[in-house]
Write an enzyme that holds these catalytic residues in place. Structure first.
Site, PDB file in Angstrom:
ATOM      1  N   GLU A 163      47.149 -36.756  19.143  1.00 38.29           N
ATOM      2  CA  GLU A 163      47.917 -37.203  17.966  1.00 38.29           C
ATOM      3  C   GLU A 163      47.297 -36.705  16.666  1.00 38.29           C
ATOM      4  O   GLU A 163      48.001 -36.486  15.672  1.00 38.29           O
ATOM      5  CB  GLU A 163      48.056 -38.735  17.956  1.00 38.29           C
ATOM      6  N   HIS A 169      42.223 -36.810  21.535  1.00 37.51           N
ATOM      7  CA  HIS A 169      43.204 -37.363  20.596  1.00 37.51           C
ATOM      8  C   HIS A 169      44.222 -36.300  20.171  1.00 37.51           C
ATOM      9  O   HIS A 169      44.123 -35.738  19.072  1.00 37.51           O
ATOM     10  CB  HIS A 169      42.492 -37.924  19.358  1.00 37.51           C
ATOM     11  N   CYS A 185      42.488 -41.817  24.705  1.00 31.41           N
ATOM     12  CA  CYS A 185      41.111 -42.265  24.498  1.00 31.41           C
ATOM     13  C   CYS A 185      40.891 -43.628  25.163  1.00 31.41           C
ATOM     14  O   CYS A 185      40.854 -43.716  26.380  1.00 31.41           O
ATOM     15  CB  CYS A 185      40.758 -42.259  23.008  1.00 31.41           C
TER      16      CYS A 185
END
Length: 243
Positions: A217, A215, A108
């Protein structure tokens, strides 16, 4: 037993109350992929090189906007709140890490940090500066939780991302209003959203540098492609640590 590769992770920063913090998803994803996550200090005092002596890889995290003057532009009203402290720490860190050929992933804000540090530019605000006949919701926060996907990206075949994810099309989450505009020298775009926004960029040379606009993660626990991104990163960091 060989040691786990150490991954230096840039901290997030609370602008309202003036303290660094960390989103646990970054730590969990690195650890699940076999790395040792270490949160870096928010102030380096000019010692970016000393910090990198300790790391086998660097992960640049998400967060607020980057100051436009760092990529040669004037501030527009639609630019969001910036974090000068993070910029002062992360821009030199990204440049030095790339110079040392340390494996890097940017997520990001992280892809934007890498791009700005190495000579690229950004859209300060996608709705204002990037008009498209195929609108994509790039900020899903008010609609869907961050662990779930919201739009598709097309992945270039043969790219590092394609080899990791194994798919021509990925469905990703999205929490940003800025994006890569002119890509930094030596890099190539390897994934795009349907409105043409660059969603992934990779270094064209031998170094492992991967910038991702979404994202992974947040999705790694339920999405294999997201998990595989971290696995290839940790594999590259492990190989670097053995040099």
């Amino acid at each position: 037993m060989s040691r786990k590769p150490v991954i230096g992770i840039t901290p997030l920063y609370n602008l309202e109350h003036n303290f660094p913090w960390m989103q646990v998803d970054y730590l969990d994803a690195v650890a699940a992929a076999g790395g040792l996550p270490v949160v870096l200090p928010s102030r380096t005092g000019g010692d970016a090189g000393a910090l990198l002596d300790l790391a086998d890889g660097v992960l640049f995290t998400g967060g607020p906007d980057i100051m436009p003057h760092l990529y040669g532009e004037q501030l527009i009203p639609q630019c969001g709140k910036c974090s000068p402290l993070r910029d002062e720490m992360e821009i030199p860190l990204a440049y030095e890490a790339a110079s040392r050929r340390i494996p890097i992933v940017g997520i990001c804000r992280g892809i934007q940090t890498i791009n700005a540090a190495l000579g690229g530019t950004l859209y300060q605000d996608i709705p204002t500066q990037h008009k498209s006949d195929t609108p994509v919701l790039h900020s899903q926060e008010n609609h869907i939780e961050k662990a779930w996907p919201s739009h598709k990206v097309t992945v270039q075949k043969g790219s590092l991302l394609h080899k990791a994810a194994g798919e021509d099309t990925l469905t990703v989450n999205s929490m940003h209003h800025q994006a890569v505009k002119n890509i930094a020298p030596g890099f190539k775009a390897t994934a795009w959203s349907e409105d043409g926004i660059i969603e992934c960029m990779e270094y064209s040379g031998d170094s492992f540098i991967l910038g991702i606009q979404w994202h992974p993660e947040c999705m790694h626990r339920r999405d294999e492609a997201s998990m595989e991104i971290f696995r290839v990163f940790i594999a590259a960091a492990s190989a670097f640590g053995r040099i």
